[in-house]
Design an enzyme around this catalytic site. Structure first.
Site, PDB file in Angstrom:
ATOM      1  N   ASP A   1      35.323  29.733  32.502  1.00 50.02           N
ATOM      2  CA  ASP A   1      34.618  30.277  31.327  1.00 50.02           C
ATOM      3  C   ASP A   1      33.243  29.684  31.014  1.00 50.02           C
ATOM      4  O   ASP A   1      32.924  29.418  29.846  1.00 50.02           O
ATOM      5  CB  ASP A   1      35.514  30.136  30.084  1.00 50.02           C
ATOM      6  CG  ASP A   1      36.795  30.930  30.190  1.00 50.02           C
ATOM      7  OD1 ASP A   1      37.050  31.518  31.264  1.00 50.02           O
ATOM      8  OD2 ASP A   1      37.557  30.979  29.209  1.00 50.02           O
TER       9      ASP A   1
ATOM     10  N   LYS B   1      39.912  37.645  32.156  1.00 52.49           N
ATOM     11  CA  LYS B   1      41.162  37.505  31.386  1.00 52.49           C
ATOM     12  C   LYS B   1      40.955  37.949  29.946  1.00 52.49           C
ATOM     13  O   LYS B   1      39.827  37.993  29.461  1.00 52.49           O
ATOM     14  CB  LYS B   1      41.663  36.059  31.456  1.00 52.49           C
ATOM     15  CG  LYS B   1      40.718  35.054  30.856  1.00 52.49           C
ATOM     16  CD  LYS B   1      41.196  33.627  31.120  1.00 52.49           C
ATOM     17  CE  LYS B   1      40.124  32.622  30.776  1.00 52.49           C
ATOM     18  NZ  LYS B   1      39.703  32.643  29.370  1.00 52.49           N
TER      19      LYS B   1
ATOM     20  N   CYS C   1      41.168  26.831  27.311  1.00 56.63           N
ATOM     21  CA  CYS C   1      41.349  27.535  28.580  1.00 56.63           C
ATOM     22  C   CYS C   1      41.479  26.605  29.774  1.00 56.63           C
ATOM     23  O   CYS C   1      42.197  26.927  30.724  1.00 56.63           O
ATOM     24  CB  CYS C   1      40.243  28.561  28.760  1.00 56.63           C
ATOM     25  SG  CYS C   1      40.492  29.953  27.630  1.00 56.63           S
TER      26      CYS C   1
END
Ligand code: VGL
Ligand code: ZN
Length: 194
Positions: free
Chosen positions: A15, A102, A141
């Protein structure tokens, strides 16, 4: 520890998107400071012929994790917006095909790069046994991707010099690291890999 890369190692960068950077809508403090270090990991794996997977949050604009739609987060990483793009300084190797999206469906959120994605299949296909995980946020995450990898039977290394957290509640980052260790992750830094 000294560790040598082998054919069954993969790098997972979690990310590294504009909305998680200091000017984004859900900023991770100093999230951009890890980019040079991550770039050197990426280059190291790429040059050794090891795959590098980039996960990204990729939400519809009415996603369930957003304030006003049932969630706790400000709007972030909306599909096809600038906020969802990778930071411009992040090194994406030429012809890299491994972008893992995601949280793509309105009704589901995913903190783990394995949740609802093809990541495990892609790793299995290549016989990957060990994964090295860096990125943001340590306490969301990154943590969940690491725990997901351990659950699936991978040996997991957390790149200590290549992660940043948000610490919404003080101590979250430390607790996240403790939990990852407790579940079997190994914490390493760049100087330990050759
Ligand atoms: C994340 C909060 C919401 C993360 C994603 O990438 O850690 N955190 N969505
Ligand atoms: Zn999200």
């Amino acid at each position: 520890m000294k560790l040598k890369l082998n054919n069954f190692d993969a790098l997972i960068i979690v990310d590294l998107q504009n909305d998680f950077m200091p000017n984004g809508t859900l900023p991770v403090p100093d999230g951009d400071k890890i980019i040079p270090t991550l770039n050197s990991y990426i280059e190291m794996f790429y040059k050794a012929g090891n795959p590098v997977y980039f996960t990204r949050d990729w939400h519809p604009e009415n996603h369930i994790s957003f304030e006003g739609f049932g969630g706790i987060w400000p709007v972030h990483c909306v599909q096809n917006t600038e906020g969802a793009e990778f930071h411009k300084d992040l090194y994406i190797p030429p012809d890299n095909k491994f972008i893992i999206s995601k949280g793509v469906k309105k009704e589901f959120d995913a903190y783990s790069g394995f949740q609802g994605t093809e990541l495990n299949d892609l790793l299995k296909e290549r016989g990957i046994k060990r994964i090295f995980v860096g990125g943001v946020a340590t306490d969301y995450c990154v943590k969940n991707t690491v725990l997901g990898g351990l659950n699936l039977g991978y040996q997991v290394f957390v790149l200590e010099d290549g992660i940043k957290g948000v610490d919404v509640n003080r101590g979250d980052v430390e607790r996240a690291l403790d939990l990852m260790l407790e579940k079997g992750a190994v914490i390493i830094n760049k100087g330990e890999i050759k």
